[in-house]
Design a protein around this motif. Structure first.
Motif, PDB file in Angstrom:
ATOM      1  N   GLY A  44       0.812  -1.205   0.000  1.00  0.00           N
ATOM      2  CA  GLY A  44       0.000   0.000   0.000  1.00  0.00           C
ATOM      3  C   GLY A  44       0.848   1.258   0.000  1.00  0.00           C
ATOM      4  N   VAL A  45       1.953   1.233   0.759  1.00  0.00           N
ATOM      5  CA  VAL A  45       2.863   2.379   0.775  1.00  0.00           C
ATOM      6  C   VAL A  45       3.481   2.576  -0.609  1.00  0.00           C
ATOM      7  CG1 VAL A  45       5.028   3.265   1.723  1.00  0.00           C
ATOM      8  CG2 VAL A  45       3.363   2.163   3.227  1.00  0.00           C
ATOM      9  N   VAL A  46       3.851   1.466  -1.268  1.00  0.00           N
ATOM     10  CA  VAL A  46       4.363   1.548  -2.641  1.00  0.00           C
ATOM     11  C   VAL A  46       3.345   2.249  -3.538  1.00  0.00           C
ATOM     12  CG1 VAL A  46       5.006   0.202  -4.684  1.00  0.00           C
ATOM     13  CG2 VAL A  46       5.832  -0.489  -2.431  1.00  0.00           C
ATOM     14  N   GLY A  47       2.068   1.906  -3.355  1.00  0.00           N
ATOM     15  CA  GLY A  47       1.013   2.507  -4.163  1.00  0.00           C
ATOM     16  C   GLY A  47       0.841   3.997  -3.908  1.00  0.00           C
ATOM     17  N   LEU A  48       0.965   4.403  -2.665  1.00  0.00           N
ATOM     18  CA  LEU A  48       0.847   5.821  -2.360  1.00  0.00           C
ATOM     19  C   LEU A  48       1.996   6.610  -2.990  1.00  0.00           C
ATOM     20  CD1 LEU A  48      -0.270   5.653   1.387  1.00  0.00           C
ATOM     21  CD2 LEU A  48      -1.698   6.041  -0.645  1.00  0.00           C
ATOM     22  N   VAL A  49       3.186   6.022  -2.985  1.00  0.00           N
ATOM     23  CA  VAL A  49       4.328   6.659  -3.658  1.00  0.00           C
ATOM     24  C   VAL A  49       4.059   6.744  -5.153  1.00  0.00           C
ATOM     25  CG1 VAL A  49       6.776   6.433  -4.211  1.00  0.00           C
ATOM     26  CG2 VAL A  49       5.974   5.937  -1.887  1.00  0.00           C
ATOM     27  N   TRP A  50       3.513   5.639  -5.727  1.00  0.00           N
ATOM     28  CA  TRP A  50       3.162   5.613  -7.150  1.00  0.00           C
ATOM     29  C   TRP A  50       2.187   6.753  -7.465  1.00  0.00           C
ATOM     30  CZ3 TRP A  50       3.982   1.862 -11.228  1.00  0.00           C
ATOM     31  CH2 TRP A  50       3.159   2.024 -12.340  1.00  0.00           C
ATOM     32  N   ALA A  51       1.153   6.908  -6.630  1.00  0.00           N
ATOM     33  CA  ALA A  51       0.147   7.945  -6.859  1.00  0.00           C
ATOM     34  C   ALA A  51       0.764   9.337  -6.806  1.00  0.00           C
ATOM     35  CB  ALA A  51      -0.963   7.818  -5.822  1.00  0.00           C
ATOM     36  N   ALA A  52       1.701   9.539  -5.867  1.00  0.00           N
ATOM     37  CA  ALA A  52       2.349  10.842  -5.741  1.00  0.00           C
ATOM     38  C   ALA A  52       3.223  11.147  -6.957  1.00  0.00           C
ATOM     39  CB  ALA A  52       3.185  10.877  -4.466  1.00  0.00           C
ATOM     40  N   VAL A  53       3.959  10.139  -7.409  1.00  0.00           N
ATOM     41  CA  VAL A  53       4.872  10.338  -8.542  1.00  0.00           C
ATOM     42  C   VAL A  53       4.105  10.588  -9.832  1.00  0.00           C
ATOM     43  CG1 VAL A  53       6.604   9.200  -9.986  1.00  0.00           C
ATOM     44  CG2 VAL A  53       6.753   9.030  -7.499  1.00  0.00           C
ATOM     45  N   THR A  54       3.010   9.861 -10.030  1.00  0.00           N
ATOM     46  CA  THR A  54       2.237   9.976 -11.273  1.00  0.00           C
ATOM     47  C   THR A  54       1.189  11.075 -11.221  1.00  0.00           C
ATOM     48  OG1 THR A  54       0.668   8.284 -10.507  1.00  0.00           O
ATOM     49  CG2 THR A  54       2.557   7.536 -11.802  1.00  0.00           C
ATOM     50  N   GLY A  55       0.996  11.694 -10.067  1.00  0.00           N
ATOM     51  CA  GLY A  55       0.021  12.752  -9.937  1.00  0.00           C
ATOM     52  C   GLY A  55      -1.422  12.290 -10.033  1.00  0.00           C
ATOM     53  N   SER A  56      -1.663  11.028  -9.677  1.00  0.00           N
ATOM     54  CA  SER A  56      -3.013  10.464  -9.815  1.00  0.00           C
ATOM     55  C   SER A  56      -3.752  10.339  -8.489  1.00  0.00           C
ATOM     56  CB  SER A  56      -2.930   9.086 -10.477  1.00  0.00           C
ATOM     57  OG  SER A  56      -2.085   8.212  -9.741  1.00  0.00           O
ATOM     58  N   ALA A  57      -3.190  10.909  -7.416  1.00  0.00           N
ATOM     59  CA  ALA A  57      -3.822  10.776  -6.111  1.00  0.00           C
ATOM     60  C   ALA A  57      -5.210  11.400  -6.082  1.00  0.00           C
ATOM     61  CB  ALA A  57      -2.936  11.416  -5.037  1.00  0.00           C
ATOM     62  N   ALA A  58      -5.381  12.554  -6.747  1.00  0.00           N
ATOM     63  CA  ALA A  58      -6.680  13.231  -6.744  1.00  0.00           C
ATOM     64  C   ALA A  58      -7.749  12.390  -7.431  1.00  0.00           C
ATOM     65  CB  ALA A  58      -6.559  14.587  -7.425  1.00  0.00           C
ATOM     66  N   GLN A  59      -7.351  11.614  -8.444  1.00  0.00           N
ATOM     67  CA  GLN A  59      -8.313  10.795  -9.176  1.00  0.00           C
ATOM     68  C   GLN A  59      -8.881   9.665  -8.312  1.00  0.00           C
ATOM     69  OE1 GLN A  59      -6.213   9.326 -12.600  1.00  0.00           O
ATOM     70  NE2 GLN A  59      -5.737  11.370 -13.385  1.00  0.00           N
ATOM     71  N   MET A  60      -8.137   9.273  -7.294  1.00  0.00           N
ATOM     72  CA  MET A  60      -8.565   8.154  -6.462  1.00  0.00           C
ATOM     73  C   MET A  60      -9.855   8.461  -5.707  1.00  0.00           C
ATOM     74  SD  MET A  60      -4.745   7.200  -5.087  1.00  0.00           S
ATOM     75  CE  MET A  60      -5.290   6.033  -3.856  1.00  0.00           C
ATOM     76  N   ARG A  61     -10.112   9.741  -5.443  1.00  0.00           N
ATOM     77  CA  ARG A  61     -11.324  10.122  -4.718  1.00  0.00           C
ATOM     78  C   ARG A  61     -12.584   9.941  -5.563  1.00  0.00           C
ATOM     79  NH1 ARG A  61      -7.778  14.295  -2.864  1.00  0.00           N
ATOM     80  NH2 ARG A  61      -8.585  15.730  -4.452  1.00  0.00           N
ATOM     81  N   GLN A  62     -12.415   9.823  -6.879  1.00  0.00           N
ATOM     82  CA  GLN A  62     -13.556   9.691  -7.770  1.00  0.00           C
ATOM     83  C   GLN A  62     -13.930   8.230  -8.047  1.00  0.00           C
ATOM     84  OE1 GLN A  62     -12.449  11.879 -11.291  1.00  0.00           O
ATOM     85  NE2 GLN A  62     -11.973  13.747 -10.142  1.00  0.00           N
ATOM     86  N   VAL A  63     -13.161   7.316  -7.486  1.00  0.00           N
ATOM     87  CA  VAL A  63     -13.404   5.889  -7.731  1.00  0.00           C
ATOM     88  C   VAL A  63     -14.606   5.419  -6.909  1.00  0.00           C
ATOM     89  CG1 VAL A  63     -12.431   3.568  -7.565  1.00  0.00           C
ATOM     90  CG2 VAL A  63     -10.970   5.501  -8.217  1.00  0.00           C
TER      91      VAL A  63
END
Length: 289
Positions: A44-63
């Motif tokens: 999960g921590v790997v995924g949060l880093v992935w989201a930060a690097v790719t700038g996709s964290a904001a999109q996760m709220r729309q899922v």
């Protein structure tokens, strides 16, 4: 990203999953639910880093919530069965059975819109299941009852992961970074169940802790993010058939490090499963020409 690049990206996960059995064995005697908790917490921590690097964290709220529930239950169920299988049966043999999932992906994907199931896929499936039957039957010497529960769990794991991979196309269009929530959800779901049903047994050696860390960073971490891209944007049938490299690679790794002893049963099972993959892969290549 083109379909070809997405398929190649998904195949990186196959290379990482070839190490799943090795790290699972190395993490012993950690019980399955606790292993789920620790490894997926790291994933999960790997995924949060992935989201930060790719700038996709904001999109996760729309899922949609149903997507998060689907993903969490898929990862939780598969790995609980897989980890349990490798605790109850020989690692190489149980791992080969669990690696029937690429074949099952090809079969199940024939039910998707715009996909077609060909005769080569069916023949490959028959060969793959023959390899699994050889293991369960003890290489023709009779039913291996001592490891039967582990083998059956491995078979259920294969069906679970194949179903998850194919149905991920149908449950909704979610960003790849949302897999981080699946991992965190799996960890959080596993922990109370561990407290209820298992004794807490942690690794006593650095090898055990390193194996858990490697699981979380690779096979149950980064692998899921690249696999998600491959399943949603790539050629799912080609990706599924190419995944047959994983069981052979996984078996060779276990034999090379001395965890599993080479045997004719293991050899023939690996050849049947891999041979089935080649036939199914050829059918996919023919279709895509």
């Amino acid at each position: 990203m083109t379909r070809t690049k997405a398929t190649a990206t998904g195949f990186v996960a196959v290379l990482l999953w070839a190490l799943l059995a090795l790290f699972t064995v190395g993490s012993a005697p950690t019980p399955p639910l606790l292993l789920n908790t620790l490894a997926f917490g790291i994933g999960g921590v790997v995924g949060l880093v992935w989201a930060a690097v790719t700038g996709s964290a904001a999109q996760m709220r729309q899922v949609p919530l149903r997507v998060y529930l689907f993903g969490t239950l898929g990862l939780f169920a598969y790995h609980l069965m897989y980890f349990s299988a490798l605790r109850l049966a020989p690692a190489a043999e149980a791992g080969l059975i669990a690696y029937l999932w690429p074949l099952l992906i090809v079969v199940f994907s024939g039910l998707l819109p715009s996909e077609k199931l060909r005769a080569g896929h069916v023949i490959g499936a028959i060969l793959g299941f023959a390899g699994a039957a050889l293991i369960i039957g003890g290489g023709g010497t009779g039913l291996n009852t001592a490891s039967l529960s582990g083998y059956l769990l491995a078979l259920l794991a294969a069906f679970t992961w194949a179903g998850y991979s194919v149905l991920s196309r149908l449950v909704g269009d979610a960003p790849t970074a949302s897999v981080a929530v699946f991992c965190i959800g799996t960890s959080l779901l596993s922990f109370p169940l561990h407290l209820m049903f298992e004794d807490t047994v942690l690794p006593a050696t650095m090898v055990g802790w390193a194996s858990i860390a490697a699981l979380g960073l690779g096979p149950v971490g980064f692998a899921f993010y690249v696999w998600d891209i491959g399943c949603k944007r790539g050629d799912i049938q080609l990706l599924g058939t190419s995944s047959y490299a994983a069981p052979l690679l996984s078996t060779l790794v276990l034999v090379a490090v001395g965890i599993s002893a080479p045997s004719m049963t293991l050899l023939w099972a690996a050849l049947l499963i891999t041979g089935g993959a080649l036939i199914a892969a050829r059918a996919s290549f023919s279709e895509n020409r």
